[in-house]
Design an enzyme around this catalytic site. Structure first.
Site, PDB file in Angstrom:
ATOM      1  N   SER A  46       6.223  -1.922  -1.775  1.00 36.31           N
ATOM      2  CA  SER A  46       6.328  -2.834  -2.926  1.00 36.31           C
ATOM      3  C   SER A  46       5.386  -2.395  -4.043  1.00 36.31           C
ATOM      4  O   SER A  46       4.399  -3.064  -4.328  1.00 36.31           O
ATOM      5  CB  SER A  46       6.082  -4.287  -2.532  1.00 36.31           C
ATOM      6  OG  SER A  46       4.902  -4.466  -1.796  1.00 36.31           O
ATOM      7  N   GLY A  84      -0.984   2.665   6.390  1.00 33.14           N
ATOM      8  CA  GLY A  84      -1.192   1.927   7.632  1.00 33.14           C
ATOM      9  C   GLY A  84      -0.627   0.522   7.620  1.00 33.14           C
ATOM     10  O   GLY A  84      -0.975  -0.298   8.469  1.00 33.14           O
ATOM     11  N   LYS A  85       0.257   0.228   6.670  1.00 29.70           N
ATOM     12  CA  LYS A  85       0.821  -1.121   6.555  1.00 29.70           C
ATOM     13  C   LYS A  85       1.477  -1.585   7.855  1.00 29.70           C
ATOM     14  O   LYS A  85       1.145  -2.637   8.394  1.00 29.70           O
ATOM     15  CB  LYS A  85       1.849  -1.177   5.411  1.00 29.70           C
ATOM     16  CG  LYS A  85       1.291  -0.925   4.038  1.00 29.70           C
ATOM     17  CD  LYS A  85       2.377  -1.004   2.980  1.00 29.70           C
ATOM     18  CE  LYS A  85       3.494   0.009   3.195  1.00 29.70           C
ATOM     19  NZ  LYS A  85       3.040   1.409   3.170  1.00 29.70           N
ATOM     20  N   SER A  86       2.428  -0.804   8.338  1.00 25.24           N
ATOM     21  CA  SER A  86       3.168  -1.186   9.544  1.00 25.24           C
ATOM     22  C   SER A  86       2.263  -1.228  10.759  1.00 25.24           C
ATOM     23  O   SER A  86       2.389  -2.119  11.611  1.00 25.24           O
ATOM     24  CB  SER A  86       4.326  -0.209   9.785  1.00 25.24           C
ATOM     25  OG  SER A  86       5.282  -0.301   8.744  1.00 25.24           O
ATOM     26  N   GLY A 134       0.843  -1.189   0.000  1.00 24.42           N
ATOM     27  CA  GLY A 134       0.000   0.000   0.000  1.00 24.42           C
ATOM     28  C   GLY A 134       0.876   1.236   0.000  1.00 24.42           C
ATOM     29  O   GLY A 134       2.104   1.146   0.168  1.00 24.42           O
TER      30      GLY A 134
END
Length: 199
Positions: A107, A38-40, A33
């Site tokens: 990514s 808010g991935k982490s 994303g």
């Protein structure tokens, strides 16, 4: 450059035995994303829920990995590809240890995510799309990166002057602008339960 004169060394303890000991099926949760999506945060919440359930897991966070293993890489397209290649190889080793692995990286390129998936055993790669509108990501801007990118202080910034390929068929699709962190984490853990990775 490929390493020459090396031979693969088989180990006595198998991946299946390690997973059986941990009473879980190894898998890779590949969070993707935009920056600030808010991935982490979600990956950390999932990791905490897994820990509470007695699962064996590990989170490979994009920023943390760039402090060590990938500290020599920048953010050009070529270096982003190498970043993902390295993290895929590390994740593969962790899967071999029987762990549930999370990777929280932008990514941005679909081709790189496809290459990462190819390295992982069938059924173990779970693409988790953290779907957050860029306007919301910019509003959050926890590291002040969008502001710098808009000012021209950061080049090759995903979503600004570098592309992001939206996942077409992610196994898990969460929307952090519509769901709480807790709801997102529960959605992901429930998927793992439904698919038999954990009990």
């Amino acid at each position: 450059m490929k390493t020459e004169n090396t031979v693969w060394h088989d180990q006595h303890v198998s991946k299946e035995q390690r997973a059986q000991l941990k009473k879980q099926k190894p898998c890779l949760l590949w969070y993707t994303g935009l920056s600030g999506s808010g991935k982490s945060t979600v990956a950390n919440a999932v990791d905490a829920l897994l820990f509470e359930r007695g699962c064996h897991s590990y989170l490979l966070d994009g920023d943390n990995v760039r402090h060590g293993l990938n500290g020599d890489l920048g953010f050009s397209d070529e270096e982003r590809v190498e970043n993902i290649r390295r993290i895929s190889e590390v994740a593969k080793l962790f899967l071999d240890a029987g762990l549930i692995v999370s990777t929280a990286f932008i990514s941005p390129f679909a081709s790189d995510r496809a290459l990462a998936k190819e390295k992982i055993a069938a059924g173990e790669f779970i693409e988790v799309y953290i779907d957050t509108p860029i306007a919301v990501c910019e509003q959050r801007d926890p590291k002040g990166l969008y502001k710098k990118a808009r000012a021209g202080e950061i080049k090759d910034f995903t979503g600004i002057d570098s592309d992001y390929d939206v996942p077409e068929t992610p196994q898990i699709h969460v929307k952090t602008d519509q769901q709480s962190v807790e709801q997102c984490a529960e959605q992901i853990v429930n998927h793992l339960i439904e698919q038999g990775f954990i009990s």
